[in-house]
Design a protein around this motif. Structure first.
Motif, PDB file in Angstrom:
ATOM      1  N   GLN A 138       6.824   8.980  -5.650  1.00 15.90           N
ATOM      2  CA  GLN A 138       6.401   9.660  -4.550  1.00 15.90           C
ATOM      3  C   GLN A 138       6.341  11.596  -5.625  1.00 15.90           C
ATOM      4  OE1 GLN A 138       5.618   8.757  -1.783  1.00 15.90           O
ATOM      5  NE2 GLN A 138       5.273   7.196  -3.013  1.00 15.90           N
ATOM      6  N   LYS A 139       7.073  11.762  -5.910  1.00 16.42           N
ATOM      7  CA  LYS A 139       6.875  13.121  -6.848  1.00 16.42           C
ATOM      8  C   LYS A 139       5.817  13.405  -7.221  1.00 16.42           C
ATOM      9  CE  LYS A 139      12.042  13.474  -7.402  1.00 16.42           C
ATOM     10  NZ  LYS A 139      13.406  13.034  -8.539  1.00 16.42           N
ATOM     11  N   GLU A 140       5.533  12.725  -7.513  1.00 15.16           N
ATOM     12  CA  GLU A 140       4.587  12.814  -9.053  1.00 15.16           C
ATOM     13  C   GLU A 140       3.031  12.506  -7.841  1.00 15.16           C
ATOM     14  OE1 GLU A 140       6.482  10.146  -9.095  1.00 15.16           O
ATOM     15  OE2 GLU A 140       6.626  10.147 -12.060  1.00 15.16           O
ATOM     16  N   LEU A 141       3.118  11.774  -6.962  1.00 10.75           N
ATOM     17  CA  LEU A 141       2.064  11.991  -6.235  1.00 10.75           C
ATOM     18  C   LEU A 141       2.273  13.565  -4.481  1.00 10.75           C
ATOM     19  CD1 LEU A 141       1.983   7.965  -5.089  1.00 10.75           C
ATOM     20  CD2 LEU A 141       0.519   9.397  -6.266  1.00 10.75           C
ATOM     21  N   GLU A 142       3.084  13.710  -4.878  1.00 13.50           N
ATOM     22  CA  GLU A 142       3.454  14.594  -3.954  1.00 13.50           C
ATOM     23  C   GLU A 142       2.901  15.928  -4.671  1.00 13.50           C
ATOM     24  OE1 GLU A 142       7.530  15.314  -2.473  1.00 13.50           O
ATOM     25  OE2 GLU A 142       6.728  13.079  -1.286  1.00 13.50           O
ATOM     26  N   LEU A 143       3.150  16.266  -5.740  1.00 10.26           N
ATOM     27  CA  LEU A 143       2.665  17.407  -6.482  1.00 10.26           C
ATOM     28  C   LEU A 143       1.393  17.522  -7.032  1.00 10.26           C
ATOM     29  CD1 LEU A 143       3.298  19.530  -8.471  1.00 10.26           C
ATOM     30  CD2 LEU A 143       3.286  17.745 -10.179  1.00 10.26           C
ATOM     31  N   LEU A 144       0.472  15.729  -7.036  1.00  8.11           N
ATOM     32  CA  LEU A 144      -1.108  16.229  -7.008  1.00  8.11           C
ATOM     33  C   LEU A 144      -1.786  16.154  -6.028  1.00  8.11           C
ATOM     34  CD1 LEU A 144      -3.685  15.278  -8.587  1.00  8.11           C
ATOM     35  CD2 LEU A 144      -2.837  12.727  -7.824  1.00  8.11           C
TER      36      LEU A 144
ATOM     37  N   SER B   1       0.791  -1.201   0.440  1.00 10.98           N
ATOM     38  CA  SER B   1       0.128   0.369   0.192  1.00 10.98           C
ATOM     39  C   SER B   1       0.542   0.765  -0.197  1.00 10.98           C
ATOM     40  CB  SER B   1      -0.606  -0.033   1.103  1.00 10.98           C
ATOM     41  OG  SER B   1      -2.077   1.547   0.868  1.00 10.98           O
ATOM     42  N   PHE B   2       1.873   1.441   0.466  1.00  7.78           N
ATOM     43  CA  PHE B   2       3.008   2.452   0.524  1.00  7.78           C
ATOM     44  C   PHE B   2       3.688   2.993  -0.598  1.00  7.78           C
ATOM     45  CE2 PHE B   2       6.126   4.218   4.248  1.00  7.78           C
ATOM     46  CZ  PHE B   2       5.058   3.868   5.076  1.00  7.78           C
ATOM     47  N   PRO B   3       3.724   2.826  -1.653  1.00  6.81           N
ATOM     48  CA  PRO B   3       3.473   3.139  -2.695  1.00  6.81           C
ATOM     49  C   PRO B   3       2.994   3.984  -3.252  1.00  6.81           C
ATOM     50  CG  PRO B   3       4.304   1.417  -3.454  1.00  6.81           C
ATOM     51  CD  PRO B   3       3.854   1.333  -1.817  1.00  6.81           C
ATOM     52  N   LYS B   4       1.748   3.612  -2.940  1.00  4.66           N
ATOM     53  CA  LYS B   4      -0.249   4.761  -4.065  1.00  4.66           C
ATOM     54  C   LYS B   4       0.036   5.627  -3.014  1.00  4.66           C
ATOM     55  CE  LYS B   4      -1.671  -0.849  -4.493  1.00  4.66           C
ATOM     56  NZ  LYS B   4      -2.475  -0.754  -4.816  1.00  4.66           N
ATOM     57  N   PHE B   5       0.573   5.966  -2.326  1.00  4.71           N
ATOM     58  CA  PHE B   5       0.490   7.913  -1.329  1.00  4.71           C
ATOM     59  C   PHE B   5       1.643   7.959  -1.190  1.00  4.71           C
ATOM     60  CE2 PHE B   5      -2.644   3.832  -0.253  1.00  4.71           C
ATOM     61  CZ  PHE B   5      -3.837   4.885  -0.486  1.00  4.71           C
ATOM     62  N   SER B   6       1.365   8.969  -0.995  1.00  7.06           N
ATOM     63  CA  SER B   6       2.470  10.752  -0.401  1.00  7.06           C
ATOM     64  C   SER B   6       2.918  10.759   0.736  1.00  7.06           C
ATOM     65  CB  SER B   6       2.535  11.735  -1.266  1.00  7.06           C
ATOM     66  OG  SER B   6       1.252  12.494  -0.846  1.00  7.06           O
TER      67      SER B   6
ATOM     68  N   GLU C  84       2.260  10.527   7.569  1.00  6.37           N
ATOM     69  CA  GLU C  84       1.752  11.335   8.256  1.00  6.37           C
ATOM     70  C   GLU C  84       0.256  11.272   7.324  1.00  6.37           C
ATOM     71  OE1 GLU C  84       2.542  15.806   6.248  1.00  6.37           O
ATOM     72  OE2 GLU C  84       4.713  15.438   6.793  1.00  6.37           O
ATOM     73  N   ARG C  85       0.309  10.513   6.368  1.00  5.48           N
ATOM     74  CA  ARG C  85      -0.953   9.673   6.384  1.00  5.48           C
ATOM     75  C   ARG C  85      -0.855   8.447   6.643  1.00  5.48           C
ATOM     76  NH1 ARG C  85      -1.921  11.403   0.417  1.00  5.48           N
ATOM     77  NH2 ARG C  85      -3.967  10.976   0.557  1.00  5.48           N
ATOM     78  N   ILE C  86      -0.873   8.149   7.124  1.00  4.37           N
ATOM     79  CA  ILE C  86      -0.705   6.178   8.051  1.00  4.37           C
ATOM     80  C   ILE C  86      -2.348   6.171   8.000  1.00  4.37           C
ATOM     81  CG2 ILE C  86      -0.322   6.530  10.338  1.00  4.37           C
ATOM     82  CD1 ILE C  86       1.650   4.191   8.594  1.00  4.37           C
TER      83      ILE C  86
END
Length: 126
Positions: free
Chosen positions: A92-98, A11-16, A20-22
């Motif tokens: 992570q970079k793409e998800l952080e931008l989103l 599940s980890f790679p699907k979230f930025s 903080e969002r555990i």
């Protein structure tokens, strides 16, 4: 326990901002009934070990020259489960931008529409 760790790692790679969002990561892993503090500790451990695994020292051959053979992707081992270390950070970079553009309010997110062309994500089964 190993099964739960495996679900969390997948599940980890699907979230930025996983730590903080555990609670959202745990929901994605179907572990929302677990102790959030324990999941945070496990998440921090996963990130720490994955980062340590991606630090690769230079290899040298018998003459002392730097060996230029390509490395295999480092493997993260936690509680008997193996995963590719870089896969935790792949998107992570793409998800952080989103995450910057998405509204924080859950109800507003339901109504939010992205009005640009996008590509379909590929979530590997690693």
């Amino acid at each position: 326990m190993e099964f739960q760790i495996r679900k969390l790692i997948k599940s980890f790679p699907k979230f930025s901002n996983q730590i903080e969002r555990i609670n959202i990561v745990a929901e994605g892993a179907k572990l929302k009934d677990k102790n959030i503090d324990d999941l945070k500790k496990l998440g921090k451990l996963l990130i720490e070990r994955a980062k340590a695994a991606t630090i690769i020292p230079l290899r040298r051959d018998q003459s002392g020259e730097v060996d230029k053979k390509p490395y295999r992707e480092p493997v993260l081992k936690v509680a008997g489960f193996q995963s590719r270390a870089k896969s935790l950070f792949r998107y992570q970079k793409e998800l952080e931008l989103l995450a910057k553009f998405l509204p924080k309010n859950k109800e507003e997110r339901k109504m939010w529409i992205i009005d640009v062309k996008t590509k379909n994500p590929y979530w590997s089964r690693s």
